[in-house]
Design a protein around this motif. Sequence first.
Motif, mmCIF file in Angstrom:
data_model
loop_
_atom_site.group_PDB
_atom_site.id
_atom_site.type_symbol
_atom_site.label_atom_id
_atom_site.label_comp_id
_atom_site.label_asym_id
_atom_site.label_seq_id
_atom_site.Cartn_x
_atom_site.Cartn_y
_atom_site.Cartn_z
ATOM 1 N N VAL A 176 0.835 -1.206 0.000
ATOM 2 C CA VAL A 176 0.000 0.000 0.000
ATOM 3 C C VAL A 176 0.873 1.260 0.000
ATOM 4 C CG1 VAL A 176 -1.676 1.338 1.312
ATOM 5 C CG2 VAL A 176 -1.941 -1.111 1.121
ATOM 6 N N ILE A 177 1.923 1.258 0.828
ATOM 7 C CA ILE A 177 2.826 2.409 0.856
ATOM 8 C C ILE A 177 3.521 2.552 -0.493
ATOM 9 C CG2 ILE A 177 4.938 3.356 1.883
ATOM 10 C CD1 ILE A 177 4.094 2.264 4.506
ATOM 11 N N TYR A 227 1.268 4.142 -2.957
ATOM 12 C CA TYR A 227 1.101 5.571 -2.676
ATOM 13 C C TYR A 227 2.313 6.351 -3.182
ATOM 14 C CZ TYR A 227 0.929 9.932 -0.001
ATOM 15 O OH TYR A 227 0.931 11.252 0.367
ATOM 16 N N ASP A 237 2.235 6.560 -6.962
ATOM 17 C CA ASP A 237 1.271 7.547 -7.451
ATOM 18 C C ASP A 237 1.840 8.958 -7.353
ATOM 19 O OD1 ASP A 237 -0.587 5.693 -7.965
ATOM 20 O OD2 ASP A 237 -1.776 6.011 -6.154
ATOM 21 N N LEU A 238 2.593 9.177 -6.291
ATOM 22 C CA LEU A 238 3.086 10.518 -5.995
ATOM 23 C C LEU A 238 4.415 10.785 -6.680
ATOM 24 C CD1 LEU A 238 1.439 12.136 -3.989
ATOM 25 C CD2 LEU A 238 3.238 11.790 -2.319
ATOM 26 N N ASP A 239 5.105 9.693 -7.049
ATOM 27 C CA ASP A 239 6.425 9.802 -7.634
ATOM 28 C C ASP A 239 7.413 10.463 -6.668
ATOM 29 O OD1 ASP A 239 8.310 9.373 -9.497
ATOM 30 O OD2 ASP A 239 7.954 11.223 -10.606
ATOM 31 N N LEU A 240 7.279 10.135 -5.410
ATOM 32 C CA LEU A 240 8.194 10.635 -4.369
ATOM 33 C C LEU A 240 8.420 9.494 -3.392
ATOM 34 C CD1 LEU A 240 7.146 14.079 -2.818
ATOM 35 C CD2 LEU A 240 9.303 13.514 -3.917
ATOM 36 N N ASP A 241 9.661 9.151 -3.130
ATOM 37 C CA ASP A 241 9.894 8.091 -2.153
ATOM 38 C C ASP A 241 9.954 8.687 -0.753
ATOM 39 O OD1 ASP A 241 10.457 5.900 -0.737
ATOM 40 O OD2 ASP A 241 12.330 5.392 -1.747
ATOM 41 N N LEU A 242 8.918 8.419 0.032
ATOM 42 C CA LEU A 242 8.845 9.032 1.360
ATOM 43 C C LEU A 242 9.684 8.293 2.388
ATOM 44 C CD1 LEU A 242 5.094 9.959 1.749
ATOM 45 C CD2 LEU A 242 6.954 11.332 0.883
ATOM 46 N N VAL A 301 12.803 7.539 2.200
ATOM 47 C CA VAL A 301 14.167 8.057 2.367
ATOM 48 C C VAL A 301 14.084 9.492 2.882
ATOM 49 C CG1 VAL A 301 15.208 6.594 0.619
ATOM 50 C CG2 VAL A 301 14.271 8.800 -0.039
#
Lengths: 218, 196
Positions: free
Chosen positions: B125-126, B129, B132-137, B139
């Motif tokens: 799920v993460i 997400y 979809d956002l194209d940002l690795d949260l 790191v």
Amino acid sequence: MESWEEEGSVSGSGLGAGTDVELVRQAWRNEKAAPEILPFEEALVRRLREQIQLQEERAEELKSEGMEDVVVSLHHMDSDRALFLLKSYLRLRLHKIEKHLFFYSSHTHLFARLSPEEQLFCNSCVDIMTQHLKQSVLNKLPQHYQSVTRQSTSSEDDDMVDSPQLDTFVFCKTKTDVGAFQLDDTGEEIVDLVVDDLYVLRYKSIRGLVESGQINLI
Amino acid sequence: MYARRAAQLLQELSTCDEGQLPPYNSDKFDQVIRECEEHSKQFQSLIREKNEKNLDIEAKNEDHYGSFIHHLSLIRNKRCLMAYVYKRAEVIQSYRWKVGRVLPKEIHDKLNFSEQEYFKNHCAVIDSYTKDLDLDLTVDVIPPKDPYIRVRVLSEIGEVSLGDHSVSLSKDSLHSLRRTDAEPVISQGLMEEFME
């Protein structure tokens, strides 16, 4: 010295003086201090991402123009910091959603505060958590006690759903003069909210002011 | 005392340090489930007895209160069991942020099957997400002090091109790299941040 000042103005047009960075920082602070989830700053997040992108490109440009390493690295530093802020903001929100999954998914006015991606995230989390709870606990319980959100079939509302603690105290700073403000329903406690002053109040009573942007949490 | 075992189950969890998990106690868990079944049986037999006595529905005799106590004990057990599983799930999902997608064996062994599955699903799920956002949260968890970090290479990687130049990352060599370049390699476990 001369060239430093020049550089200052260059980064000023980028992220340095960027009011958007300041705005995200405030949104991040509010989000961090508020016990419940706040409306998603969609336009702001989009603008900041575009600016970070530009800043990165600008840094690469400067590098190819043969600018000193330290200046290029300052530009990178600046965009890295903005990116960290942005990610931290989004992460904070995810953690809040994770904490009160069932609450947010069942309260439409709060669910509407999430971005489309976050709504998807929330729904998927609810699905897998429900599956896990059913598999581990609920399916093994007697027939009338198998609901995730209710204690038993005789419960009249969702009495198994944990909600955010809105009674908690928060530190806040007024942005504008609000004037005499009523803290409770009975009108017994009234406080005069003067511009740029610090207060410690219950989140519940100033909830509306946070949403309308008259008060900032710190 | 009714519902004591369920409370013990939760005590086990709460005496653990923050972010730590005790092994999944399936023995005690199943005992509580059996207790629940017993309560349910007692509850139904008391109701039946009350009905057989053919009393007014409103009448509150000893059978009524007896059955009520079984009902409440069952609810308390349910809340404890749910809290046990839910609280554990919260700790489990926090591992995605702290440890990463692959759990070390000592943690993995403490989970039951459903929890292992839950962890996998939650990671997915993460991932969807962040995609979809194209940002690795996952790191950049610590505020950056410097765009460059000092790293030590843990296993032979070889020639890598970073931006406009290439670096030879041989085992045990030290480098100063862009944080954004280094972080994916660090999370793969091929190099580590070098602290003096």
